[in-house]
Scaffold this motif. Structure first.
Motif, mmCIF file in Angstrom:
data_model
loop_
_atom_site.group_PDB
_atom_site.id
_atom_site.type_symbol
_atom_site.label_atom_id
_atom_site.label_comp_id
_atom_site.label_asym_id
_atom_site.label_seq_id
_atom_site.Cartn_x
_atom_site.Cartn_y
_atom_site.Cartn_z
ATOM 1 N N UNK A 266 65.931 41.902 44.598
ATOM 2 C CA UNK A 266 65.431 40.792 43.706
ATOM 3 C C UNK A 266 63.975 40.366 44.180
ATOM 4 N N UNK A 267 63.667 40.299 45.363
ATOM 5 C CA UNK A 267 62.409 39.663 45.979
ATOM 6 C C UNK A 267 61.267 40.390 45.398
ATOM 7 N N UNK A 268 61.619 41.944 45.366
ATOM 8 C CA UNK A 268 60.325 42.743 44.849
ATOM 9 C C UNK A 268 60.228 42.773 43.286
ATOM 10 N N UNK A 269 61.151 42.656 42.674
ATOM 11 C CA UNK A 269 61.153 42.517 41.235
ATOM 12 C C UNK A 269 60.595 41.078 40.865
ATOM 13 N N UNK A 343 51.811 32.795 44.462
ATOM 14 C CA UNK A 343 53.084 31.909 44.639
ATOM 15 C C UNK A 343 54.214 32.625 45.112
ATOM 16 N N UNK A 344 54.689 33.849 45.075
ATOM 17 C CA UNK A 344 55.832 34.290 45.755
ATOM 18 C C UNK A 344 55.710 34.331 47.037
ATOM 19 N N UNK A 345 54.351 34.703 47.734
ATOM 20 C CA UNK A 345 54.088 34.532 49.323
ATOM 21 C C UNK A 345 54.375 33.026 49.630
ATOM 22 N N UNK A 346 54.207 32.013 48.778
ATOM 23 C CA UNK A 346 54.219 30.924 49.503
ATOM 24 C C UNK A 346 55.737 30.219 49.509
ATOM 25 N N UNK A 347 56.461 30.741 48.456
ATOM 26 C CA UNK A 347 57.854 30.630 48.589
ATOM 27 C C UNK A 347 58.486 31.272 49.645
ATOM 28 N N UNK A 374 54.726 28.334 39.409
ATOM 29 C CA UNK A 374 55.350 29.426 39.413
ATOM 30 C C UNK A 374 55.157 30.221 38.148
ATOM 31 N N UNK A 375 55.326 31.477 38.119
ATOM 32 C CA UNK A 375 54.926 32.325 36.886
ATOM 33 C C UNK A 375 55.948 32.067 35.653
ATOM 34 N N UNK A 376 57.112 31.184 35.799
ATOM 35 C CA UNK A 376 58.025 30.886 34.967
ATOM 36 C C UNK A 376 58.856 29.923 35.312
ATOM 37 N N UNK A 377 59.855 29.381 34.440
ATOM 38 C CA UNK A 377 60.792 28.159 34.669
ATOM 39 C C UNK A 377 61.831 28.602 35.824
ATOM 40 N N UNK A 378 62.024 29.949 35.602
ATOM 41 C CA UNK A 378 63.168 30.290 36.493
ATOM 42 C C UNK A 378 62.683 30.227 38.092
ATOM 43 N N UNK A 379 61.582 30.738 38.200
ATOM 44 C CA UNK A 379 60.828 30.581 39.612
ATOM 45 C C UNK A 379 60.830 29.253 40.192
ATOM 46 N N UNK A 380 60.379 28.169 39.239
ATOM 47 C CA UNK A 380 60.306 26.777 39.744
ATOM 48 C C UNK A 380 61.807 26.346 39.674
ATOM 49 N N UNK A 381 62.819 26.876 39.173
ATOM 50 C CA UNK A 381 64.241 26.243 39.437
ATOM 51 C C UNK A 381 64.751 26.642 40.853
#
Length: 607
Positions: A266-269, A343-347, A374-381
């Motif tokens: 999941x992380x990679x995708x 963004x993913x690296x910071x998270x 984030x790139x989309x709303x899911x990432x922010x959730x």
């Protein structure tokens, strides 16, 4: 001394190469304190089994001392297989000691120089390293030096997990070693479409391998970079498909942590990064250490583009952030240096720091990610759920609840069922902590209804059942609590999560004890102690010893109760928080507990 020997310096004449296996029986000293005849019988039992294995593998035992054995073998393959076969035979026989912990050994294996001694004994560097590795091995495990591993790769079916370099006592140079595990069963079948990809050029494979993997496992894709259509529940299906039983055959990868593997995928995708050697390593060898090592070698190249370096860093981080948070922190810092807007690296930096209980650092990087967007709303959730977890860690439930409520509502509107499940489970835990049990039950039952609809097993389902069981126990319905803990245990066992299994067994035993079913409670605490000891989960080793002490107290066996309290003291790490219930349990047993300042005299007064 013969004439030939006199022509050479004595130690040169006697020096040679061989494979040394050092074996030690786990827990012998503790068992000997309790029941010396039983301890001796356990060692004799292990020796009898090992003698047969050594003879079959063309070896010889050259030294015996108490609960330990030193053997040499003509090849590294024979030595490693002998150690593995001894572990497997002990697991099959599962002979229990009086404390209920299965007989286990630790083994260290090294191929190196030894010096022959009169009478057949051996000394030298090769013996010393094998003995030191034995001390570093896990209970029931085999730790093999890289010198021996280089000789056996390709000759035995096993998985290798890298350890080290290890600083071994009285050994000048650090030693790289590998935990070696062998599972009975057949190889995992790899989809034909993936096998064909091995003929594709590396450049094409690096762009398409992860997407091809997910498509081969019947996953829906949103776009060319491989975003999952339904989030982590689809990543879970991918992980389960990789390591599940196929056509009734038992996978040789049964030791894999399914939840960990699904999070890696999941992380990679979700980080939009390409994947190449990593996924081949996961599928074909399931050797996380080797996969990380290969990726780190690639990172040493000087001709990498910033994009390619970022891809490799994200792959290393995805594999490392739970198993080696320090490594993950280093690579994600490097990823942010390359791309300050990653963004993913910071998270993932925030998540890695949270795993280390470095709350202020975790908050800093979650806040940084929020400022990036984030790139989309899911990432922010998802980011909201991480920040809510930090609030709960600080016991600020009032801050976490509105954030989790927003996540649950918005994720439901967008169709992200896995996020709804996670948010509602956390809401249930937050309400339970505030003693708002009706609201907690409502959230947990809602989460469980969602979790039951998933195609794969969801770790949040186990967590929801555990909290629901604790609520029922708190309200006095111990029969209902037992049913929830039993269901949690079944789910954790299917996922092979040692922490969850041991957790379920503790609460299960606690509920049985509350009902007065002492034998059942004793059985659950013993099983939990075995699993926690095997996997070195110190907090739960401590709790299960406290549980066994309470059982002994109920049976009016003060000596047994205090013996288990002393074992709990040895397991206590001095840092873990001890809640009011456990503290009350310790006071009630009446044997004192030095690390918490509970003395027997104070216990008598408290009574």
């Amino acid at each position: 001394m013969n004439e030939s020997a006199a022509a050479f310096p004595p130690d040169i004449e006697r020096r040679r190469l061989t494979t040394v296996v050092a074996v030690d029986v786990c827990g012998y000293s503790r068992l000997a304190e309790v029941d010396e005849p039983a301890a001796v019988k356990t060692v004799q039992f292990v020796q009898q089994i090992y003698d047969g294995i050594v003879a079959r593998r063309r070896g010889r035992i050259f030294h015996r001392a108490g609960d330990g054995f030193l053997a040499e073998f003509p090849s590294a393959t024979d030595g490693v297989l002998a150690a593995l076969e001894l572990c497997e035979e002990l697991r099959r026989r599962d002979t229990l000691s009086p404390t209920g912990v299965s007989a286990k050994i630790r083994a260290g294996v090294h191929a190196g120089d030894v010096i022959d001694q009169p009478g057949g004994d051996l000394l030298g560097h090769g013996v010393n390293i094998a003995c030191r590795l034995q001390g570093e091995a896990e209970p029931g495990g085999v730790l093999v030096s890289i010198h021996a591993v280089n000789l056996i790769r390709g000759h035995i079916e096993a998985a290798f997990r890298r350890r080290g370099p290890l600083a071994l006592r009285n050994i000048d140079e650090p030693v790289v070693a590998f935990d070696v595990h062998r599972e009975n069963g057949r190889k995992l079948l790899i989809p034909t479409s993936l096998r064909r990809m091995r003929a594709v050029s590396p450049a094409v494979a690096s762009m398409t391998l992860l997407a091809a993997l997910l498509v081969a496992l019947n996953l829906s894709m949103l776009d060319g970079v491989g975003r999952l259509q339904k989030g982590n529940d689809r990543a879970a299906t991918a992980a389960d498909s990789l390591i599940a039983n196929r056509g009734g055959e038992t996978s040789r990868y049964n030791h894999v942590d399914r939840d960990y593997l699904r999070r890696v995928l999941s992380d990679l995708v979700n980080s939009n990064q390409k994947s190449d050697a990593l996924v081949f390593a996961l599928i074909e060898r399931n050797d996380i250490g080797a996969a990380v090592g290969k990726l780190e070698q690639a990172l040493k190249r000087s001709d990498l583009s910033p994009q390619r370096r970022s891809e490799l860093l994200h792959q290393v981080g995805a594999l490392s952030y739970e198993r080696d948070p320090d490594k993950a922190i280093a690579v994600y810092h490097e990823a942010l240096r390359l791309n300050p807007g990653d963004f993913p690296a910071a998270v993932r930096l925030g998540r890695a720091y949270a795993l280390q209980d470095k709350i202020s650092d975790a908050e800093h990087y979650f806040d940084l990610a929020r400022r990036m967007g984030g790139p989309d709303e899911r990432a922010m959730l998802e980011l909201d759920t991480h920040q809510a977890s930090l609030s709960m860690h600080r016991y600020d439930m009032e801050a976490a609840i509105p954030m989790l409520s927003r996540v649950a509502e918005r994720a439901a509107a967008l169709g992200f069922s896995d996020l709804v499940s996670r948010a509602r489970t956390s809401l249930g835990l937050a309400y339970f902590a505030l003693d708002r049990n009706d609201l907690a039950k409502r959230q947990l039952n809602s989460a469980i209804a969602i979790q039951k609809s998933f195609e794969s097993v969801d770790p949040e389902h186990a967590r929801a059942l555990n909290v629901l069981g604790q609520i029922e126990a708190k309200q006095g319905d111990f029969e209902a609590a037992i049913a929830h803990f039993e269901s949690q245990y079944d789910i954790e066992s299917r996922m092979r999560r040692a922490q969850g299994i041991t957790d379920a067994l503790y609460f299960w035993g606690d509920a049985y004890l509350a009902l007065g079913e002492v034998d059942h409670a004793h059985s659950k605490f013993l099983e939990g102690l075995r699993v926690a000891t095997e996997h070195r989960i110190a907090d739960l080793v401590f709790l299960h010893y406290v549980g066994l002490a309470r059982v002994a107290q109920r049976e009016e066996n003060r000596e047994g109760a205090c013996l288990n309290i002393r074992e709990a003291e040895r397991a206590y790490n001095g840092e873990s928080k001890v809640g009011p219930k456990t503290r009350a349990d310790l006071v009630g047993v009446g044997c004192g507990f030095g690390p918490l300042g509970i003395e027997p005299a104070l216990v008598s007064a408290a009574k």
